[in-house]
Design an enzyme around this catalytic site. Structure first.
Site, short mmCIF file in Angstrom:
data_model
loop_
_atom_site.label_atom_id
_atom_site.label_comp_id
_atom_site.label_asym_id
_atom_site.label_seq_id
_atom_site.Cartn_x
_atom_site.Cartn_y
_atom_site.Cartn_z
N CYS A 103 15.55 -34.60 -56.72
CA CYS A 103 16.57 -34.11 -55.79
C CYS A 103 16.20 -34.50 -54.36
O CYS A 103 15.35 -33.85 -53.74
CB CYS A 103 16.73 -32.60 -55.89
SG CYS A 103 18.04 -31.94 -54.83
N CYS A 150 17.15 -31.79 -51.79
CA CYS A 150 16.23 -30.65 -51.80
C CYS A 150 14.91 -30.98 -51.13
O CYS A 150 14.36 -30.17 -50.38
CB CYS A 150 15.94 -30.22 -53.24
SG CYS A 150 17.38 -29.95 -54.28
N ASP A 151 14.38 -32.18 -51.39
CA ASP A 151 13.00 -32.47 -51.05
C ASP A 151 12.80 -33.59 -50.04
O ASP A 151 11.70 -33.74 -49.50
CB ASP A 151 12.23 -32.84 -52.33
CG ASP A 151 12.28 -31.76 -53.39
OD1 ASP A 151 12.30 -30.57 -53.02
OD2 ASP A 151 12.32 -32.09 -54.59
#
Length: 317
Positions: free
Chosen positions: A139, A142-143
């Site tokens: 992701c 997300c990261d």
């Protein structure tokens, strides 16, 4: 099995626990099965290190710590939690029947919050206990902003719209983004493919695959193989991102609910209602567009409010 629950929540990620908190505060005494096929209570965040995009944590928080707080709040308001998997459900009768690995529960409503698992490739160095969540992730949104990825060469595996979207997002942080694709043309839509072709930070490695991930405490390099020539080259890398799709956890439903062609639960527009009255869905098990912890939590709230309303209409609460 004589008692009938008001609501059974299946799944214990942000969606499941938010639903539990709202149901519990409404005095519905929710019953939660927190385990599932993955065997990890708490969902995907339990395998995530730093979470920096969840509101309320200006310094960030680890995924397990965040989910521990969710669980404590659910328990505080009276949610009954059992740590076991759900094997199957019977939605053909009311009350519904939920069969866990150790018990069978009858309930007036169900909230399904079982999430989806990112598809990963079995690559040496990319697995659990290796460099997963130490530079290997699934992701970018997300990261991707984490310090370990900044100003590094990053690699995205995939060839569809998701892979291009991930790559484009990573250009904000990376020195260069490489899309590794097994074919000689992208599966992405023409408009998305053009964005990749036109971006000076994006390069596509055609007819290629990642065969190895290496590093020390974090990812330092990836080995790329040209599947036509067989040539392998080790390249410096700060991270590897899988962008080959997700698989929703819906097998236990036994095709009793209407699903999208991609396997995600089909919900009614602007609601959490599924194709069976009294059954609601929340989080990534139906959401294949956003897949974020905060949107999952929001949909858990929606599912709980709708379940509460449905129970009141039926005279169960």
């Amino acid at each position: 099995m004589s008692d009938i629950e008001n609501v059974v929540i299946i799944g214990s990620g942000p969606a499941g626990h938010t639903a539990a908190i709202y149901c519990a505060r409404a005095n519905l005494k929710p019953f939660m099965f927190e385990g599932f096929y993955s065997g990890i209570a708490g969902g995907q965040l339990m395998t995530t290190t730093d979470v920096e995009n969840y509101p309320g944590f200006p310094e960030g928080v680890t995924g397990p710590e965040l989910m521990d707080n969710f669980r404590k709040q659910s328990v505080r308001f009276g949610t009954q939690i059992v740590t076991e998997d759900v094997i199957e459900v019977d939605l053909s009768q009311t009350p519904f029947v939920v069969k866990g690995s150790n018990r069978v529960v009858k309930t007036h409503t169900i909230i399904i919050a079982t999430g989806a698992n990112a598809k990963k490739l079995e690559i040496p160095g990319a697995g659990e206990g290796e460099f997963w969540q130490k530079g290997v992730t699934a992701c970018a949104v997300c990261d991707g902003a984490m310090p370990i990825f900044r100003d590094k060469d990053l690699y995205v595996v995939g060839g569809g719209d998701t892979a291009v979207e991930e790559a484009m997002y990573l250009t904000k942080f990376a020195s260069k983004v490489y899309i590794v694709h097994r074919r000689d043309e992208l599966r992405a839509s023409k408009i998305m493919a053009k964005r990749a072709f036109d971006h000076d930070k994006v390069e596509i490695l055609w007819d290629s695959e990642v065969t190895k991930v290496s590093g020390d405490n974090v990812v330092k390099s990836v080995t790329i193989k040209n599947i036509k020539t067989g040539e392998e080259v080790e390249k410096n890398a700060g991270g590897l991102f899988f962008a080959i799709g997700h698989e929703p956890n819906t097998k236990f439903l036994g095709n009793q609910l209407k699903l999208h062609d991609n396997g995600y639960i089909n919900i009614e527009s602007n609601s959490a209602e599924t194709s069976v009255a009294g059954v609601f869905a929340a989080g990534d098990v139906h959401d294949f567009q956003y897949r974020q912890a905060v949107t999952a939590a929001g949909s858990g709230c929606r599912a709980a409010l709708e379940a509460e309303r449905w129970l009141a209409e039926k005279g169960h609460s």
